[in-house]
Design an enzyme around this catalytic site. Structure first.
Site, PDB file in Angstrom:
ATOM      1  N   SER A   1       0.818  -1.216   0.000  1.00 58.64           N
ATOM      2  CA  SER A   1       0.000   0.000   0.000  1.00 58.64           C
ATOM      3  C   SER A   1       0.850   1.263   0.000  1.00 58.64           C
ATOM      4  O   SER A   1       1.805   1.384   0.761  1.00 58.64           O
ATOM      5  CB  SER A   1      -0.922   0.013   1.219  1.00 58.64           C
TER       6      SER A   1
ATOM      7  N   SER B   1      -0.564   4.103   0.701  1.00 56.64           N
ATOM      8  CA  SER B   1      -1.279   5.063   1.540  1.00 56.64           C
ATOM      9  C   SER B   1      -0.445   5.609   2.700  1.00 56.64           C
ATOM     10  O   SER B   1      -0.532   6.800   2.991  1.00 56.64           O
ATOM     11  CB  SER B   1      -2.582   4.442   2.059  1.00 56.64           C
TER      12      SER B   1
ATOM     13  N   THR C   1      -8.244  -1.720   2.317  1.00 61.08           N
ATOM     14  CA  THR C   1      -7.842  -2.151   0.977  1.00 61.08           C
ATOM     15  C   THR C   1      -8.092  -3.644   0.857  1.00 61.08           C
ATOM     16  O   THR C   1      -8.679  -4.262   1.761  1.00 61.08           O
ATOM     17  CB  THR C   1      -6.390  -1.717   0.674  1.00 61.08           C
TER      18      THR C   1
ATOM     19  N   LYS D   1     -12.632  -4.524   1.600  1.00 66.27           N
ATOM     20  CA  LYS D   1     -13.546  -3.446   1.255  1.00 66.27           C
ATOM     21  C   LYS D   1     -15.023  -3.856   1.288  1.00 66.27           C
ATOM     22  O   LYS D   1     -15.876  -3.058   1.652  1.00 66.27           O
ATOM     23  CB  LYS D   1     -13.199  -2.882  -0.125  1.00 66.27           C
TER      24      LYS D   1
ATOM     25  N   ASN E   1     -14.087   2.097   1.614  1.00 64.68           N
ATOM     26  CA  ASN E   1     -12.628   2.273   1.704  1.00 64.68           C
ATOM     27  C   ASN E   1     -12.201   3.199   2.841  1.00 64.68           C
ATOM     28  O   ASN E   1     -11.003   3.368   3.073  1.00 64.68           O
ATOM     29  CB  ASN E   1     -12.049   2.776   0.367  1.00 64.68           C
TER      30      ASN E   1
ATOM     31  N   ASP F   1     -13.912   6.393  -3.415  1.00 66.08           N
ATOM     32  CA  ASP F   1     -13.310   6.078  -4.718  1.00 66.08           C
ATOM     33  C   ASP F   1     -14.039   6.777  -5.866  1.00 66.08           C
ATOM     34  O   ASP F   1     -13.393   7.214  -6.828  1.00 66.08           O
ATOM     35  CB  ASP F   1     -13.331   4.565  -4.972  1.00 66.08           C
TER      36      ASP F   1
ATOM     37  N   ALA G   1     -15.694  -4.767 -15.126  1.00 65.20           N
ATOM     38  CA  ALA G   1     -16.914  -4.828 -14.313  1.00 65.20           C
ATOM     39  C   ALA G   1     -16.606  -5.320 -12.901  1.00 65.20           C
ATOM     40  O   ALA G   1     -17.453  -5.920 -12.240  1.00 65.20           O
ATOM     41  CB  ALA G   1     -17.950  -5.726 -14.986  1.00 65.20           C
TER      42      ALA G   1
ATOM     43  N   ALA H   1     -13.507  -1.854  -8.998  1.00 61.55           N
ATOM     44  CA  ALA H   1     -13.124  -0.518  -9.446  1.00 61.55           C
ATOM     45  C   ALA H   1     -14.144   0.036 -10.434  1.00 61.55           C
ATOM     46  O   ALA H   1     -14.468   1.223 -10.401  1.00 61.55           O
ATOM     47  CB  ALA H   1     -11.739  -0.564 -10.077  1.00 61.55           C
TER      48      ALA H   1
ATOM     49  N   TYR I   1      -1.971   2.898 -12.499  1.00 63.93           N
ATOM     50  CA  TYR I   1      -0.981   3.980 -12.392  1.00 63.93           C
ATOM     51  C   TYR I   1       0.458   3.466 -12.315  1.00 63.93           C
ATOM     52  O   TYR I   1       1.393   4.240 -12.082  1.00 63.93           O
ATOM     53  CB  TYR I   1      -1.294   4.904 -11.212  1.00 63.93           C
TER      54      TYR I   1
HETATM   55  P1  ATR Z   1     -10.908  -4.509  -9.089  1.00 63.12           P
HETATM   56  O1  ATR Z   1     -11.515  -4.488  -7.730  1.00 63.12           O
HETATM   57  O2  ATR Z   1      -9.549  -3.858  -9.177  1.00 63.12           O
HETATM   58  O3  ATR Z   1     -11.829  -3.987 -10.130  1.00 63.12           O
HETATM   59  P2  ATR Z   1     -11.558  -7.219  -9.838  1.00 63.12           P
HETATM   60  O4  ATR Z   1     -12.850  -7.085  -9.112  1.00 63.12           O
HETATM   61  O5  ATR Z   1     -10.768  -8.461  -9.695  1.00 63.12           O
HETATM   62  O6  ATR Z   1     -10.574  -6.054  -9.422  1.00 63.12           O
HETATM   63  O7  ATR Z   1     -11.844  -6.923 -11.392  1.00 63.12           O
HETATM   64  C1  ATR Z   1     -10.849  -7.061 -12.366  1.00 63.12           C
HETATM   65  C2  ATR Z   1     -11.392  -6.606 -13.722  1.00 63.12           C
HETATM   66  O8  ATR Z   1     -10.360  -6.763 -14.715  1.00 63.12           O
HETATM   67  C3  ATR Z   1     -12.567  -7.440 -14.210  1.00 63.12           C
HETATM   68  O9  ATR Z   1     -13.388  -6.621 -15.008  1.00 63.12           O
HETATM   69  C4  ATR Z   1     -11.861  -8.508 -15.061  1.00 63.12           C
HETATM   70  O10 ATR Z   1     -12.680  -9.113 -16.012  1.00 63.12           O
HETATM   71  P3  ATR Z   1     -13.550 -10.445 -15.621  1.00 63.12           P
HETATM   72  O11 ATR Z   1     -14.758  -9.957 -14.864  1.00 63.12           O
HETATM   73  O12 ATR Z   1     -13.906 -11.050 -16.938  1.00 63.12           O
HETATM   74  O13 ATR Z   1     -12.651 -11.313 -14.792  1.00 63.12           O
HETATM   75  C5  ATR Z   1     -10.813  -7.665 -15.716  1.00 63.12           C
HETATM   76  N1  ATR Z   1      -9.691  -8.467 -16.218  1.00 63.12           N
HETATM   77  C6  ATR Z   1      -8.648  -8.951 -15.507  1.00 63.12           C
HETATM   78  N2  ATR Z   1      -7.808  -9.652 -16.312  1.00 63.12           N
HETATM   79  C7  ATR Z   1      -8.346  -9.609 -17.555  1.00 63.12           C
HETATM   80  C8  ATR Z   1      -7.954 -10.131 -18.841  1.00 63.12           C
HETATM   81  N3  ATR Z   1      -6.828 -10.847 -19.010  1.00 63.12           N
HETATM   82  N4  ATR Z   1      -8.750  -9.862 -19.909  1.00 63.12           N
HETATM   83  C9  ATR Z   1      -9.885  -9.147 -19.769  1.00 63.12           C
HETATM   84  N5  ATR Z   1     -10.302  -8.616 -18.590  1.00 63.12           N
HETATM   85  C10 ATR Z   1      -9.555  -8.848 -17.500  1.00 63.12           C
END
Ligand code: ATR
Length: 279
Positions: free
Chosen positions: A20, A22, A67, A71, A92, A108, A135, A138, A225
């Site tokens: 982190s 933070s 984190t 969350k 958060n 966020d 989706a 984040a 980032y």
């Molecule tokens: P966060 O909280 O950071 O959003 P997360 O909930 O694990 O982390 O979500 C990761 C996002 O990145 C999802 O939208 C994931 O798509 P899936 O829902 O299909 O898993 C996307 N993502 C991660 N790796 C990917 C890849 N190789 N190709 C396409 N999408 C990917």
């Protein structure tokens, strides 16, 4: 920095928490404002989250950030949850109130918007159309931020259709689904493109998204980032789009917590960006 017996205390709970940034971020602000306080990493196992949160007032903490992976689980622990955290389904920021109760919020969404406004001055989101890639957690924060900023429509594309559907159901009618394979075409006529996935991050593959259909006037932003200039942002900049990196979202989301715990509203400056990146 010296910490006295009267120091105001806050921290970040995560598992693991060593990654982190933070503590470095809040430490900079504490020093900048000459505040007698400390912001520390708190390595809390998932099974211990409720006990750790409940211990905050007993230990004299003014609150904490949360984190990964805490969350979502924290929603069921605190005494009250703000509307944004409820809509996003994640929290958060926790503030210990004067009576020792815990208030949870999610900063966020406003953090994402504040970063966008700082990086793309004059960008008016009201009535506009955004394309959001991803989706996950984040993406939910970004969608809530965009809806609150008044966008008319969000075209959402995610690799897994089930997660796309969950966001469409939660945020209809503003959010509409786009098939993953149709993401490049969905850029036609869009005012804003947001990558909320981890694609493009150090160690991850790049986001495969040709920008040909995106209007030259559109703004492109990434929540990644590290690196600051992702391949997506570089491609956007090369064709004349305004591109906004994701570091400011991390910095801006921290402002409300710092203000609540330490009594001063800090600012996000170029010096802060350099300091946090230097970690
Ligand atoms: P966060 O909280 O950071 O959003 P997360 O909930 O694990 O982390 O979500 C990761 C996002 O990145 C999802 O939208 C994931 O798509 P899936 O829902 O299909 O898993 C996307 N993502 C991660 N790796 C990917 C890849 N190789 N190709 C396409 N999408 C990917």
């Amino acid at each position: 920095m010296t910490i006295s017996g009267k120091a105001k205390l806050a921290g970040v709970m995560g598992w693991p928490v060593g990654h982190s940034r933070s503590p470095r971020l809040h430490g900079y602000w504490l020093e900048q404002h000459g505040i007698d306080g400390a912001y520390v990493p708190l390595a809390v196992r998932p099974d211990d989250l409720a006990a750790a949160l409940r211990a905050l007032p007993k230990l004299g903490f003014r609150g904490c950030n949360l984190t990964v992976p805490h969350k979502e689980a924290a929603l069921a622990v605190v005494d009250r949850v703000d509307a944004a955290a409820r809509r996003i389904g994640a929290m958060n920021t926790v503030v210990v109130e004067a009576d020792g109760t815990l208030s949870g919020s999610n900063t966020d969404a406003p953090g994402f918007i504040a970063n966008l406004r700082q990086g793309a001055p004059g960008l008016d989101l009201a009535g506009k159309t955004a394309v959001v890639i991803g989706a996950g957690g984040a993406a939910r924060a970004v969608v809530v931020g965009l809806i609150d900023a008044g966008v008319a429509g969000i075209r959402l594309a995610n690799r897994s259709a089930e997660r796309t559907q969950a966001l469409v159901e939660a945020f209809a009618p503003v959010v509409g689904a786009v098939a993953w394979d149709a993401r490049a075409q969905a850029l036609a006529g869009a005012d804003l493109l947001v990558n909320t996935t981890s694609l493009g991050m150090v160690g991850e593959p790049a986001l495969d998204l040709p920008l040909d259909a995106l209007p030259a006037t559109a703004t492109v932003t990434d929540i990644v980032y590290a690196p600051l200039e992702t391949a997506l942002l570089a491609a956007a900049r090369a064709r004349g789009n305004v591109a906004v990196d994701g570091l400011g979202m991390l910095l801006h989301q921290a402002v409300p917590g710092f203000a609540a715990w330490f009594g001063t509203t800090p600012t996000v400056t170029a010096e802060l960006r350099a300091h946090v990146l230097g970690a």
